[in-house]
Design an enzyme around this catalytic site. Structure first.
Site, PDB file in Angstrom:
ATOM      1  N   ASP A   8       0.846  -1.185   0.000  1.00 31.44           N
ATOM      2  CA  ASP A   8       0.000   0.000   0.000  1.00 31.44           C
ATOM      3  C   ASP A   8       0.886   1.241   0.000  1.00 31.44           C
ATOM      4  O   ASP A   8       1.806   1.347   0.822  1.00 31.44           O
ATOM      5  CB  ASP A   8      -0.907   0.016   1.225  1.00 31.44           C
ATOM      6  CG  ASP A   8      -1.944  -1.103   1.197  1.00 31.44           C
ATOM      7  OD1 ASP A   8      -1.945  -1.890   0.235  1.00 31.44           O
ATOM      8  OD2 ASP A   8      -2.743  -1.176   2.144  1.00 31.44           O
ATOM      9  N   ASP A 130     -15.552  -3.619  -2.184  1.00 30.11           N
ATOM     10  CA  ASP A 130     -15.231  -3.493  -0.767  1.00 30.11           C
ATOM     11  C   ASP A 130     -16.542  -3.379  -0.012  1.00 30.11           C
ATOM     12  O   ASP A 130     -17.378  -2.520  -0.325  1.00 30.11           O
ATOM     13  CB  ASP A 130     -14.378  -2.252  -0.508  1.00 30.11           C
ATOM     14  CG  ASP A 130     -13.118  -2.232  -1.365  1.00 30.11           C
ATOM     15  OD1 ASP A 130     -12.614  -3.330  -1.690  1.00 30.11           O
ATOM     16  OD2 ASP A 130     -12.643  -1.134  -1.704  1.00 30.11           O
TER      17      ASP A 130
END
Length: 244
Positions: A8, A130
């Site tokens: 990330d 998500d």
């Protein structure tokens, strides 16, 4: 089962967030290429990258140089998500060398646009679904829609055969080291024949074994590798074991 070690990115550095909360960030050094090479040396055959700056609507180019360096340094297929919301970004990241892009927020808000992009770039785009309590979350997990995750998956499959995969993340599990939402993954797998990538909360070797037993095509693993809870070599060994 394919394993995608996660990197990330925020301001060009490798970080992790707890439950997508930008105020709960842990930074792991200055150079994401070091982590990319580390995962490659451990046997990784692909990488999952996330642009956290672009995901929340900040500068969409802030991490592009870091992405380019990772792609060039490793030569590995890289899947990338975060802020992929227009064709210009899609084409720019493909030009950088990213093998597959994950589109989340706009795939939910504008499925027709997303499926048209899938048709324009066959096999290059995955839907990043998500979920929070089974409902799709968007805008870097800052907003929750009224769309059920499995309904979105079904709608996308009906619209195109060129979608590469669904990357399914249960936000409540992401970065919390509590294991994935196996029930949610099973429901999603039953809802569509689109290849499914498990994401969020994959923490233990037992989690990996269970995903293999579920015939999960792929899984993204992040914090447990950074924290040393699991060793990537062992994860890859388990993932390569045929399910019964």
């Amino acid at each position: 089962m394919q394993i995608w070690p996660a990197i990330d990115l925020r301001h060009g550095k490798p970080v992790r967030l707890r439950q997508g909360d930008y105020d709960q960030q842990t930074t792991f050094g200055d150079d994401p290429v070091e982590f990319a090479r580390q995962w490659q040396q451990a046997g990784a055959e692909c990488l999952h990258l996330v642009d956290l700056d672009a995901a929340r609507g900040d500068d969409p180019t802030a991490n592009r140089e870091a992405v380019r360096r990772i792609v060039e340094a490793t030569g590995l297929p890289c899947q990338m998500g975060g802020g992929v919301r227009d064709e210009e970004t899609i084409e720019a990241l493909i030009d950088v060398g990213v093998a597959r892009l994950v589109v989340g927020s706009r795939a939910c808000r504008d499925p027709q646009w997303f499926t048209s992009m899938c048709d324009a770039h066959p096999g290059k785009l995955a839907a990043g679904i998500d979920a929070r309590d089974g409902l799709v979350a968007t805008q870097g997990w800052l907003e929750t829609s009224d769309v059920r995750a499995i309904d979105l998956a079904k709608r996308l499959r009906e619209a195109t055969s060129n979608i590469a995969a669904i990357v399914y993340t249960d936000i409540a599990r992401d970065g919390m080291m509590q294991g994935p939402n196996f029930e949610g993954l099973a429901e999603m797998a039953a809802a569509t024949d689109i290849p499914l990538v498990a994401s969020g909360g994959v923490t233990t070797y037992e989690d990996v074994e269970k995903l293999v037993a579920m015939n999960m095509p792929a899984a993204i693993i992040g914090r447990s590798l950074y924290d040393g809870v699991m060793d990537l070599r062992q994860v890859l060994k388990i993932a390569s074991t045929p399910s019964l």
